[in-house]
Design a protein around this motif. Structure first.
Motif: not given
Length: 965
Positions: A176, A180-181, A185-188
């Motif tokens: 994760e 993100a880097s 973003s996996v939450a999007d």
């Protein structure tokens, strides 16, 4: 409110109230009117013609061993939606194939799986030399108009949401953070995050986690992601090499070797990152012996998942961050020295021979290679493969007999500073126009024109005009073509993976297969772009009829477009390129297809025989194939072609496959004596061997529509009668025991089509078991399961009376019987179960919104009709999930969607026919008319999943407001 409220779709209030008689008459008229479909161009196509065209497309893909597209075509025959604009809901590739099938008045070359049904008369072997025929010269004096270059925005269906059960799979903090880097973003997007979670699963985990979320997948899903990631990694490495000014390859061979070296290193480094990140989910056995290849496979799956969800730029950043010096640095990636070549260059080496030995277990073999030369010198060495052992032995040979050559280091060459190419400035008709057309069609900047000029430069012209080439800092298109072949494969891989992932989580093996794009397919793109007339080709090469310079030009144009546009080619590109990509065939070549057909039915295909005729510079070859069907040897001579043995063999195999296709489709009524003999032998062997096929091969026969199975599966008795009449006319009478075996064969195949592991019912049941189904899918799966396992046939009036007695207390029902004094209206057990579930579903919907419903039945032209409607409710939309499952379970019960109601009617299998009823037709129609056996596991699930127990598992919540249609 109960959970049914969220399923009900309301509609606008009608302007006037219709009488039951008027509603029924209108519905029947609608059913009759929906016999033509719009192609989006104003042209109307009869329903019968559309079904024939769909079957023809399915048979072509079946012969090409692409059972995924064949099954999709045959499914469209059975479940083509009953509204005139349904054409728009078909997959893009099927729209294109149908358009070509329906609009072509003569057989044309549509794709790699399409061949002409007839061929010229057989050519006998010729020993003498015929008169020389002039070679074809590409014209460069005419103005070529290119169509289809207008750019279009690509619209694709949404990817399948794997569902909440996959949320339990942990991505890991390291993965994760790395994503993100890279800018993701996996939450999007939860659905995209679930595809990334799937990519962290190893095949061993999927194999063991049958009852968990991994049970919703197949190994083909993971293989597809890995193939997509590998194709995209090739592009990323090529882009890095192209961006390094110190890397200048002189030919495509050097470029290919450099790419292989860099790719291997990139995969190794990505595997090391995946192993350190610890996001892998392995089976218990695999976790005890984790190897580097496992981590490398998972890393490619993650890259493939990123590309699939549209995160191509984060994928690029991730690969760049986790691979060091891949594609960068002076001389980086130059392949290791080829010791075998150095040995061959020694003047004293004559007659090199090799001998091998192996030792160790199968999973850890060590290979020994010994090099022998004629003068008695030898050298031996070991390696992890035969290739490595040969290289080591050659190195040892040089160390022993010529150390100076073994340890000599070539002097480094300082690459000159690269100078960008420019246009030639030559006045070749059509060349400049093609560059302008391509630039405008792809939306390229002006800096692309010199590169497009290079893409249209054949190596023969560069050889004949070195001054012009060097003056413009140009070269031939060979390097661009090599890069473009990888661009074509990556774009094709994305299209196939996205198409498969938009349909579900369990693609068929052929649907998930991602291979390479052949030269013939690239040549087809070159023809559609009309590139050959615009190319700069040498004088001698223009007379060469064996090669197609448009292949390399098309690949080179793709490379130029990719270097300027990159991943934007996925969302906007010329219409002709989009059509080409979505219709690319990933099936097998004709010779392999024919071999598969022969192997399936016990036909022996002998080694081919080849004959040559003509002068050396214009010689033609043809191949003669020998098939042993039972005790009969059948010879087939293919049409002479320009080219080598492989081309001649493929042409002969292609003609045999086309002959089988023409018989199945009924497109040809008369056959020559040679064609009749071949068809008779192959069909008799198929009919005799089909009943003895194992279950897997029976399912493949059903998917491929072999022996009229596509007609039976789509409940087309007249079509099957016609096929059986054609077939029995060729093969003659069959023994009664063979006919009985064929009836059992057809019954088994139809059962497998209806209840196989990838059927709609089993897919829905797996989704329910894994907790990934919504309320509507749960209810539909339970209802379809009850219908499929119904055991008792029923009379229609008795069924309606029993249902009305159970429903009238809670729902206002208007029941209208317009069948008059007709006797018993019999339904089979499955038909009765399906109608009972539809009525129950509609009653629950009416009860949820407190609306009256109507059920009307009548008989018109000896066909039974039942109309179901609810006041103020869009019944087709409300029952959509259930109807999708019932269509596959009860193909004999047709449902026509009217404006706000459902009209059910039943096909009669004993209707009149213009053909005599053959024994073969009776064998198939008997299997179609009799109830199919239901698998024991489905019966067990039906007993365990009673409605009351299912209701207890459903969430009790307030449903959303009724939807508008």
């Amino acid at each position: 409110m109960n959970h049914w409220v969220g399923i009900v779709a309301l509609r606008d209030a009608p302007s006037s109230v219709s009488t039951p008689l008027h509603r029924m008459a209108t519905a029947i008229e609608t059913a009759r009117r929906i016999r033509t479909y719009s192609l989006g161009t104003g042209r109307k196509v009869l329903h019968a013609d559309l079904r024939d065209a769909l079957r023809a497309v399915g048979r072509r893909y079946s012969l090409a061993n692409d059972s995924a597209r064949a099954a999709a075509s045959f499914r469209a025959v059975r479940f083509f939606p009953d509204y005139t604009d349904a054409w728009r809901d078909l997959p893009w590739w099927l729209q294109q194939e149908l358009a070509r099938e329906l609009e072509a008045s003569l057989p044309v070359q549509r794709s790699a799986v399409t061949v002409q049904a007839r061929r010229p008369p057989r050519q006998q072997p010729i020993t003498g030399k015929p008169q020389r025929r002039a070679g074809s010269v590409a014209s460069t004096t005419c103005v070529v108009e290119r169509v289809g270059l207008e750019p279009m925005d690509v619209v694709r269906p949404l990817l399948t949401d794997p569902g909440a059960p996959f949320d339990v799979i942990d991505l890991g903090a390291v993965l994760e953070a790395d994503l993100a880097s890279a800018g993701l973003s996996v939450a999007d997007d939860p659905a995209h995050a679930r595809w990334l979670r799937i990519a962290t699963l190893h095949a061993s985990y999927v194999y063991e986690d049958v009852h968990g979320p991994a049970g919703l997948l197949t190994l083909h899903t993971l293989n597809m992601l890995g193939s997509l990631g590998g194709a995209w990694l090739d592009l990323l490495v090529l882009d890095a090499l192209a961006g390094d000014p110190k890397v200048q390859d002189k030919d495509e061979g050097t470029q290919s070797a450099r790419l292989a070296h860099h790719r291997k290193e990139a995969v190794r480094q990505l595997g090391a990152w995946a192993a350190a990140a610890g996001f892998a989910h392995l089976g218990r056995g695999q976790a005890q012996s984790e190897t580097a290849s496992v981590a490398e496979t998972l890393a490619l799956q993650v890259v493939g998942a990123l590309v699939l969800i549209g995160a191509d730029e984060p994928a690029r950043r991730l690969v760049a961050a986790k691979t060091r010096d891949v594609g960068r640095g002076s001389g980086a990636g130059v392949p290791q020295r080829d010791w075998i070549t150095l040995v061959q260059e020694r003047p004293y080496v004559r007659g090199m021979r090799w001998s091998y030995d192996t030792e160790g277990p199968d999973h850890d073999r060590t290979f020994s290679a010994t090099l022998h030369v004629d003068d008695g010198r030898t050298a031996s060495a070991t390696g992890g493969s035969k290739k490595a052992a040969r290289q080591a032995a050659a190195h040892a040979f040089l160390i022993r007999y010529e150390p100076a050559a073994a340890f000599a280091v070539p002097a480094p060459r300082r690459a000159p500073a690269p100078v960008g190419p420019s246009c030639y400035g030559v006045d070749e008709p059509g060349h400049g126009k093609a560059i302008r057309d391509l630039r405008q069609g792809f939306g390229l900047a002006g800096t692309a024109e010199p590169w497009l000029a290079q893409a249209l430069t054949h190596k023969s012209w560069a050889y004949e005009n070195p001054g012009l080439v060097e003056g413009a800092h140009q070269r031939s298109n060979s390097l661009l073509a090599h890069a473009g072949s990888h661009v074509a494969r990556a774009l094709m891989a994305y299209e196939r993976a996205h198409e498969a992932a938009s349909r579900g989580l369990r693609p068929a093996p052929e649907e998930a297969r991602i291979g390479s794009v052949g030269n013939a397919e690239c040549g087809r793109l070159g023809e559609e772009l009309r590139l050959t007339p615009a190319m700069l080709i040498g004088t001698g090469e223009r007379r060469n009829r064996r090669s197609d310079p448009g292949e390399g030009a098309a690949q080179a144009v793709l490379a130029v477009a990719w270097r300027q546009l990159g991943a934007r080619l996925l969302t906007r590109r010329p219409y002709v390129l989009h059509t080409w990509l979505t219709t690319l065939d990933q099936g097998l070549d004709p010779a392999t297809q024919l071999q598969n057909v022969c192997s399936r039915f016990g036909i022996r295909l002998h080694e081919p025989e080849f004959y040559v005729r003509g002068e050396e510079h214009a010689e033609e070859r043809y191949c003669e194939l020998v098939l042993t069907c039972g005790e009969e040897n059948i010879r087939w001579a293919g049409t002479p072609v320009m080219g080598g043995k492989t081309t001649a063999k493929q042409r002969a195999a292609q003609e045999i496959l086309a002959l089988l296709h023409a018989h199945a489709s009924g497109s040809t009524g008369t056959w020559s004596a040679e064609e009749t003999r071949l068809l008779r032998g192959v069909l008799r062997q198929q009919l005799y061997q089909a009943p003895h096929l194992p279950p897997k091969e029976r399912l493949n026969c059903a998917r491929d529509g072999v022996l009229g199975l596509d007609l039976l599966a789509s409940t087309d008795p007249e079509g099957f009668r016609a096929w059986a009449h054609r077939t029995q006319t060729l093969v003659g009478d069959l023994p009664q025991d063979t006919l009985d075996d064929l009836t059992r064969f057809y019954t088994q195949c139809l059962t497998q089509v209806r209840y196989n592991d990838d059927s709609s019912l089993r897919t829905a049941l797996r989704s329910v078991a894994a907790g990934a189904a919504d309320v509507s899918t749960r209810l539909a799966a339970a209802a379809a399961l009850r219908a499929a396992t119904a055991e008792h046939p029923a009379d229609l009036r008795g069924l309606l009376a029993a249902w009305w007695a159970q429903t009238a207390e809670t729902v206002l029902v208007r029941l209208s019987d317009g069948t008059g004094q007709r006797g018993v209206l019999a339904l089979t057990a499955v038909e009765a179960g399906a109608l009972r579930e539809v009525l129950g579903w509609a009653a629950e919907a009416a009860r949820a919104v407190n609306r009256p419903m109507s059920v009307e039945l009548t008989i018109d032209t000896d066909r039974l009709y039942v109309l179901v409607g609810i006041d103020g409710v869009n019944v087709p939309k409300t029952c959509a999930r259930l109807l999708l499952l019932l269509d596959e379970i009860v193909p004999s019960m047709r449902c026509t969607v009217t404006e706000d109601s459902l009209l059910f009617h039943w096909r009669q299998l004993d209707g009149s026919s213009d053909l005599d009823e053959t024994a073969l037709a009776v064998a198939g129609l008997t299997a179609l008319s009799e109830p199919l056996p239901v698998p024991a596991d489905l019966k067990r699930q039906a007993r365990d999943a009673s409605p009351s127990r299912l209701d207890q598992r459903l969430p009790r919540r307030d449903g959303p407001d009724p939807q508008s249609p």
